[in-house]
Write a protein that holds these residues in place. Structure first.
Motif, PDB file in Angstrom:
ATOM      1  N   UNK A 199     -13.373   2.737  18.250  1.00 24.19           N
ATOM      2  CA  UNK A 199     -13.688   3.675  19.337  1.00 24.19           C
ATOM      3  C   UNK A 199     -14.971   4.444  19.041  1.00 24.19           C
ATOM      4  N   UNK A 200     -15.043   5.037  17.850  1.00 15.34           N
ATOM      5  CA  UNK A 200     -16.234   5.814  17.507  1.00 15.34           C
ATOM      6  C   UNK A 200     -17.441   4.914  17.247  1.00 15.34           C
ATOM      7  N   UNK A 201     -17.207   3.707  16.797  1.00 13.68           N
ATOM      8  CA  UNK A 201     -18.315   2.766  16.609  1.00 13.68           C
ATOM      9  C   UNK A 201     -19.005   2.508  17.941  1.00 13.68           C
ATOM     10  N   UNK A 202     -18.215   2.284  18.955  1.00 11.19           N
ATOM     11  CA  UNK A 202     -18.760   2.034  20.293  1.00 11.19           C
ATOM     12  C   UNK A 202     -19.494   3.273  20.813  1.00 11.19           C
ATOM     13  N   UNK A 215     -22.909   3.646  18.914  1.00  5.08           N
ATOM     14  CA  UNK A 215     -23.900   2.662  19.349  1.00  5.08           C
ATOM     15  C   UNK A 215     -24.368   2.978  20.766  1.00  5.08           C
ATOM     16  N   UNK A 216     -23.455   3.437  21.596  1.00  7.92           N
ATOM     17  CA  UNK A 216     -23.831   3.793  22.968  1.00  7.92           C
ATOM     18  C   UNK A 216     -24.803   4.985  22.948  1.00  7.92           C
ATOM     19  N   UNK A 217     -24.591   5.904  22.022  1.00  6.15           N
ATOM     20  CA  UNK A 217     -25.428   7.105  21.962  1.00  6.15           C
ATOM     21  C   UNK A 217     -26.785   6.865  21.305  1.00  6.15           C
ATOM     22  N   UNK A 218     -26.801   6.058  20.230  1.00 14.92           N
ATOM     23  CA  UNK A 218     -28.028   5.932  19.445  1.00 14.92           C
ATOM     24  C   UNK A 218     -28.580   4.506  19.347  1.00 14.92           C
ATOM     25  N   UNK A 253     -29.696   0.973  18.207  1.00 13.01           N
ATOM     26  CA  UNK A 253     -30.011   0.397  16.898  1.00 13.01           C
ATOM     27  C   UNK A 253     -30.487   1.440  15.888  1.00 13.01           C
ATOM     28  N   UNK A 254     -30.609   2.688  16.314  1.00 13.73           N
ATOM     29  CA  UNK A 254     -31.085   3.743  15.421  1.00 13.73           C
ATOM     30  C   UNK A 254     -29.939   4.541  14.787  1.00 13.73           C
ATOM     31  N   UNK A 255     -28.723   4.031  14.903  1.00 11.26           N
ATOM     32  CA  UNK A 255     -27.561   4.757  14.381  1.00 11.26           C
ATOM     33  C   UNK A 255     -27.747   5.154  12.917  1.00 11.26           C
ATOM     34  N   UNK A 256     -28.101   4.190  12.063  1.00 10.23           N
ATOM     35  CA  UNK A 256     -28.211   4.479  10.634  1.00 10.23           C
ATOM     36  C   UNK A 256     -29.360   5.445  10.354  1.00 10.23           C
ATOM     37  N   UNK A 301     -25.064  13.707  14.982  1.00 14.43           N
ATOM     38  CA  UNK A 301     -23.793  13.009  15.133  1.00 14.43           C
ATOM     39  C   UNK A 301     -22.834  13.815  16.002  1.00 14.43           C
ATOM     40  N   UNK A 302     -23.006  15.119  15.971  1.00 14.23           N
ATOM     41  CA  UNK A 302     -22.108  15.991  16.729  1.00 14.23           C
ATOM     42  C   UNK A 302     -22.401  15.956  18.233  1.00 14.23           C
ATOM     43  N   UNK A 303     -23.465  15.208  18.588  1.00 13.43           N
ATOM     44  CA  UNK A 303     -23.725  14.987  20.010  1.00 13.43           C
ATOM     45  C   UNK A 303     -22.707  14.019  20.601  1.00 13.43           C
ATOM     46  N   UNK A 304     -22.061  13.249  19.714  1.00 11.61           N
ATOM     47  CA  UNK A 304     -21.066  12.274  20.154  1.00 11.61           C
ATOM     48  C   UNK A 304     -19.722  12.968  20.310  1.00 11.61           C
TER      49      UNK A 304
END
Length: 257
Positions: free
Chosen positions: A103-106, A109-112, A114-117, A127-130
């Motif tokens: 759930x949080x992975x999705x 990725x939806x929020x960031x 390919x720039x997640x890492x 991260x708290x934007x999610x």
């Protein structure tokens, strides 16, 4: 320049599924979508940690197993963090990163994308934007990702000194985050601390490191190193204590001559 390991064929691709992974020995069976191969292939090797979504670069050879058919038997297996959105989501969904599941992975990725890492490393507060990620979960994600990155760096270091992945896993399991420090300061500890690694292997690693690192303190005359080629056969047949006693006695005789 770092010595390159003897490689057979090189295989690179994305891990689709981790069929089996033994956390103790590092032995793993992977299903990967490899470059140049239409179908998913089976890769057998060792990894300190491995997850679906990671990119692997393996060197070894193809073998035909009587039971499982064709598979790539990897002597060296290097993992890299995924770079595609799909790979990142697979990786985060695998459970390798504490505090993140499917759930949080999705959501990440939806929020960031390919720039997640990059976000986690350089701007973790974002991260708290999610939705649903508070300070505790954000901190857990940050620590877990840092740990995985450290494991990769240690394995790359060991590979660069010609250590096979199977042995590299054992070294990492023994010394953890101190593995690079041990290999740099005194590789001869490998023979004392890790079953199955003799002095020939430890000495080769020490001399290899000395040849490629200007800052390395290992010298041919260093006390930990065997005195001469003849001593090498003795080193593989005697205990660490016996060898030290023999070396000290030999040094005493030389000083008395």
């Amino acid at each position: 320049m770092s010595p390159q390991p003897d490689t057979g064929e090189v295989l690179a691709g994305l891990v689709e599924r981790v069929t089996y992974h033994n956390a103790g020995s590092g032995f793993c069976v992977l299903r990967a979508r490899a470059r140049g191969h239409r179908d998913v292939v089976t890769v057998v090797g060792h990894a300190a940690a491995i997850s679906a979504g990671e990119w692997i670069t393996a060197s070894g050879q193809w073998v035909n197993d009587r039971t499982h058919g064709q598979q790539f038997k990897a002597r060296f297996l290097r993992t890299s963090a995924p770079t595609s959105a799909d790979g990142i989501e697979r990786y985060l969904s695998s459970g390798m990163i504490r505090g993140v599941g499917p759930v949080y992975a999705k959501k990440l990725v939806r929020a960031f994308g390919e720039k997640v890492f990059d976000i986690i490393e350089t701007a973790p507060d974002r991260l708290r934007e999610v939705e649903g990620i508070g300070p505790v979960r954000a901190a857990s994600i940050l620590v877990a990702l840092a740990e995985q990155k450290a494991v990769r760096e240690i394995m790359v270091f060991l590979h660069s000194h010609g250590v096979s992945t199977a042995r590299a896993v054992r070294i990492f399991k023994t010394y953890g985050a101190d593995a690079i420090q041990v290999m740099t300061d005194n590789p001869y500890r490998l023979a004392r601390d890790i079953r199955g690694i003799g002095f020939k292997t430890a000495d080769a690693r020490a001399m290899s490191h000395a040849a490629v690192s200007a800052s390395c303190s290992i010298e041919p005359s260093r006390p930990e190193r065997p005195l001469c080629p003849a001593a090498m056969s003795v080193l593989n047949k005697t205990s660490w204590v016996s060898v030290l006693l023999a070396r000290n006695f030999a040094t005493h005789l030389a000083g008395s001559a």
